[in-house]
Design an enzyme around this catalytic site. Structure first.
Site, PDB file in Angstrom:
ATOM      1  N   CYS A  45       0.805  -1.236   0.000  1.00 39.46           N
ATOM      2  CA  CYS A  45       0.000   0.000   0.000  1.00 39.46           C
ATOM      3  C   CYS A  45       0.833   1.280   0.000  1.00 39.46           C
ATOM      4  O   CYS A  45       0.374   2.309  -0.488  1.00 39.46           O
ATOM      5  CB  CYS A  45      -1.008  -0.006   1.140  1.00 39.46           C
ATOM      6  SG  CYS A  45      -0.322  -0.369   2.764  1.00 39.46           S
TER       7      CYS A  45
ATOM      8  N   CYS B 105      -3.474  -2.482  -0.821  1.00 37.63           N
ATOM      9  CA  CYS B 105      -2.422  -3.402  -0.389  1.00 37.63           C
ATOM     10  C   CYS B 105      -2.076  -4.459  -1.433  1.00 37.63           C
ATOM     11  O   CYS B 105      -1.387  -5.440  -1.131  1.00 37.63           O
ATOM     12  CB  CYS B 105      -2.827  -4.089   0.914  1.00 37.63           C
ATOM     13  SG  CYS B 105      -3.186  -2.937   2.248  1.00 37.63           S
TER      14      CYS B 105
ATOM     15  N   LYS C 216      -5.433  -8.600  12.108  1.00 42.23           N
ATOM     16  CA  LYS C 216      -5.369  -7.158  11.880  1.00 42.23           C
ATOM     17  C   LYS C 216      -6.778  -6.666  11.603  1.00 42.23           C
ATOM     18  O   LYS C 216      -7.425  -7.100  10.648  1.00 42.23           O
ATOM     19  CB  LYS C 216      -4.449  -6.871  10.691  1.00 42.23           C
ATOM     20  CG  LYS C 216      -4.257  -5.399  10.393  1.00 42.23           C
ATOM     21  CD  LYS C 216      -3.270  -5.213   9.247  1.00 42.23           C
ATOM     22  CE  LYS C 216      -2.979  -3.763   8.963  1.00 42.23           C
ATOM     23  NZ  LYS C 216      -2.029  -3.613   7.840  1.00 42.23           N
TER      24      LYS C 216
ATOM     25  N   ARG D 135     -10.127  -0.901   3.538  1.00 44.76           N
ATOM     26  CA  ARG D 135      -9.457  -2.200   3.607  1.00 44.76           C
ATOM     27  C   ARG D 135     -10.343  -3.284   4.218  1.00 44.76           C
ATOM     28  O   ARG D 135      -9.875  -4.301   4.695  1.00 44.76           O
ATOM     29  CB  ARG D 135      -8.159  -2.075   4.410  1.00 44.76           C
ATOM     30  CG  ARG D 135      -7.236  -0.971   3.912  1.00 44.76           C
ATOM     31  CD  ARG D 135      -5.777  -1.261   4.219  1.00 44.76           C
ATOM     32  NE  ARG D 135      -4.957  -0.065   4.287  1.00 44.76           N
ATOM     33  CZ  ARG D 135      -4.545   0.644   3.245  1.00 44.76           C
ATOM     34  NH1 ARG D 135      -4.898   0.301   2.022  1.00 44.76           N
ATOM     35  NH2 ARG D 135      -3.780   1.712   3.424  1.00 44.76           N
TER      36      ARG D 135
ATOM     37  N   GLU E  45      -7.714 -16.886  11.817  1.00 45.12           N
ATOM     38  CA  GLU E  45      -6.676 -16.211  11.013  1.00 45.12           C
ATOM     39  C   GLU E  45      -5.277 -16.523  11.565  1.00 45.12           C
ATOM     40  O   GLU E  45      -4.340 -16.782  10.820  1.00 45.12           O
ATOM     41  CB  GLU E  45      -6.882 -14.688  11.021  1.00 45.12           C
ATOM     42  CG  GLU E  45      -8.089 -14.195  10.260  1.00 45.12           C
ATOM     43  CD  GLU E  45      -7.839 -14.093   8.754  1.00 45.12           C
ATOM     44  OE1 GLU E  45      -6.723 -14.421   8.305  1.00 45.12           O
ATOM     45  OE2 GLU E  45      -8.777 -13.693   8.036  1.00 45.12           O
TER      46      GLU E  45
ATOM     47  N   LYS F 158      -3.319  -6.474  15.970  1.00 45.27           N
ATOM     48  CA  LYS F 158      -3.230  -5.046  15.666  1.00 45.27           C
ATOM     49  C   LYS F 158      -4.620  -4.491  15.442  1.00 45.27           C
ATOM     50  O   LYS F 158      -5.363  -5.106  14.686  1.00 45.27           O
ATOM     51  CB  LYS F 158      -2.368  -4.871  14.406  1.00 45.27           C
ATOM     52  CG  LYS F 158      -2.166  -3.434  13.982  1.00 45.27           C
ATOM     53  CD  LYS F 158      -1.359  -3.363  12.691  1.00 45.27           C
ATOM     54  CE  LYS F 158      -1.194  -1.896  12.288  1.00 45.27           C
ATOM     55  NZ  LYS F 158      -0.494  -1.735  11.038  1.00 45.27           N
TER      56      LYS F 158
ATOM     57  N   SER G 268      -0.872   3.997  15.478  1.00 40.68           N
ATOM     58  CA  SER G 268      -0.732   5.448  15.467  1.00 40.68           C
ATOM     59  C   SER G 268      -1.829   6.164  16.249  1.00 40.68           C
ATOM     60  O   SER G 268      -1.549   7.093  17.008  1.00 40.68           O
ATOM     61  CB  SER G 268      -0.715   5.938  14.021  1.00 40.68           C
ATOM     62  OG  SER G 268      -1.876   5.497  13.336  1.00 40.68           O
TER      63      SER G 268
HETATM   64 ZN    ZN Z   1      -1.047  -2.419   3.287  1.00 37.45          ZN
END
Ligand code: ZN
Length: 308
Positions: free
Chosen positions: A103, A111, A176, A198, A214, A229, A255
């Site tokens: 990405c 991505c 994620k 996404r 997963e 995450k 972030s």
């Molecule tokens: Zn990505």
């Protein structure tokens, strides 16, 4: 003596952003204290990180040119590949992990490679494998696949093994979530999608069984470390993953988690240092063996100051 969880420097991984050019140290507006570095300054930063006693960094590249197929992601003279060589030449005793995704390198910010508005899974994993190999050829000690395409860990493992890199571990972003907490990162990595989001490949906030599936799939494909995450809002997921699989488990304090604490701290609404250490200790208590965090340097300094 009775404290069960103690944060140490060994728990920390510091994310770094590298951009083309010279003598650049661009502040990321939405992440006070975080910068985009050109390679010369990145090397200096890595020395500082190493000297603080932080064992590892993870590199994200912002390329000179973006295109439809993210060519610079797997170019031998790509920004990350050049950065790894420069760091390895000058800084010892620092583990270099690289982010493997498309990405930051695609003109559309998704991505993977697209057909119309859809990401092509299998075509993408072939490129991710190429990207991982090029990072390791440049000297990376570990690769971290963050894209969430199906089958990418196996593809990367096979590609690395074929080239003789059988001992290079894979950290997989296994669970994620499609999260609003990633907002500031996209300023830092310049990777906001030009359309859509996404949610086709990242997970829904409400799901935990899916997270376990997963993670299990990634372990079967050969992941050495599995990641959850974001971290703070998903402590229950970290705990379950750790308990169920007993794998080395990483958590990414993303972030948005960082920026919220920073912003409130800068406004005097909370005690930033205290909340930083509390948030990191909570992530470790939940079961994380290692934490990717923009606070890594601040936390290392706090540990030096408070644990003598
Ligand atoms: Zn990505």
């Amino acid at each position: 003596m009775i404290r069960e969880t103690v944060l140490t420097k060994n728990d920390l991984i510091y994310p770094l952003f590298v951009v083309p050019g010279k003598n650049i140290r661009n502040p990321v507006k939405s992440m006070p204290g975080v910068f985009q570095f050109s390679i010369d300054n990145l090397v200096k930063e890595c020395k500082e990180v190493r000297d603080l006693g932080i064992p590892a960094v993870i590199l994200f590249g912002i390329p000179e040119h973006k295109d439809e197929v993210g060519s610079e992601a797997y170019a031998s003279d790509g920004i990350v590949q050049k950065a790894i060589r420069a760091i390895k030449k000058e800084v010892n005793n620092l583990l270099i992990i690289t982010d493997v995704c498309m990405c930051e390198y695609t003109s559309h910010g998704h991505c993977g490679v697209l057909s119309g508005e859809e990401i092509l899974n299998d075509e993408t994993i072939a490129l991710l494998a190429k990207e991982a190999v090029s990072h390791v050829e440049a000297g990376a000690d570990m690769v971290a696949s963050s894209d969430m395409m199906d089958g990418r860990v196996l593809a990367i493992r096979k590609a690395l093994d074929d080239k003789g890199y059988t001992k290079i571990p894979i950290m997989s972003y296994a669970a994620k979530y499609a999260s609003g907490y990633y907002g500031p990162f996209r300023d830092a990595a310049e990777s906001t999608p030009t359309f859509g989001d996404r949610r086709s490949h990242q997970m829904d906030t409400g799901n935990i069984n899916e997270a376990l599936r997963e993670v299990e799939a990634d372990i079967e494909e050969g992941a050495d470390i599995v990641m959850v995450k974001p971290a703070g809002p998903y402590l229950d997921v970290i705990r379950k993953v750790k308990e169920k699989f007993g794998m080395p488990t990483a958590a990414y304090q993303v972030s948005g988690e960082y920026s919220m604490i920073k912003a409130a701290g800068m406004n005097g609404w909370i005690d930033e240092e205290r909340v930083m250490i509390e948030s990191l200790t909570a992530i470790k208590r939940a079961g994380a063996d290692m934490i990717l965090t923009y606070f890594a340097k601040d936390a290392a300094k706090w540990i030096d100051k408070n644990r003598k």
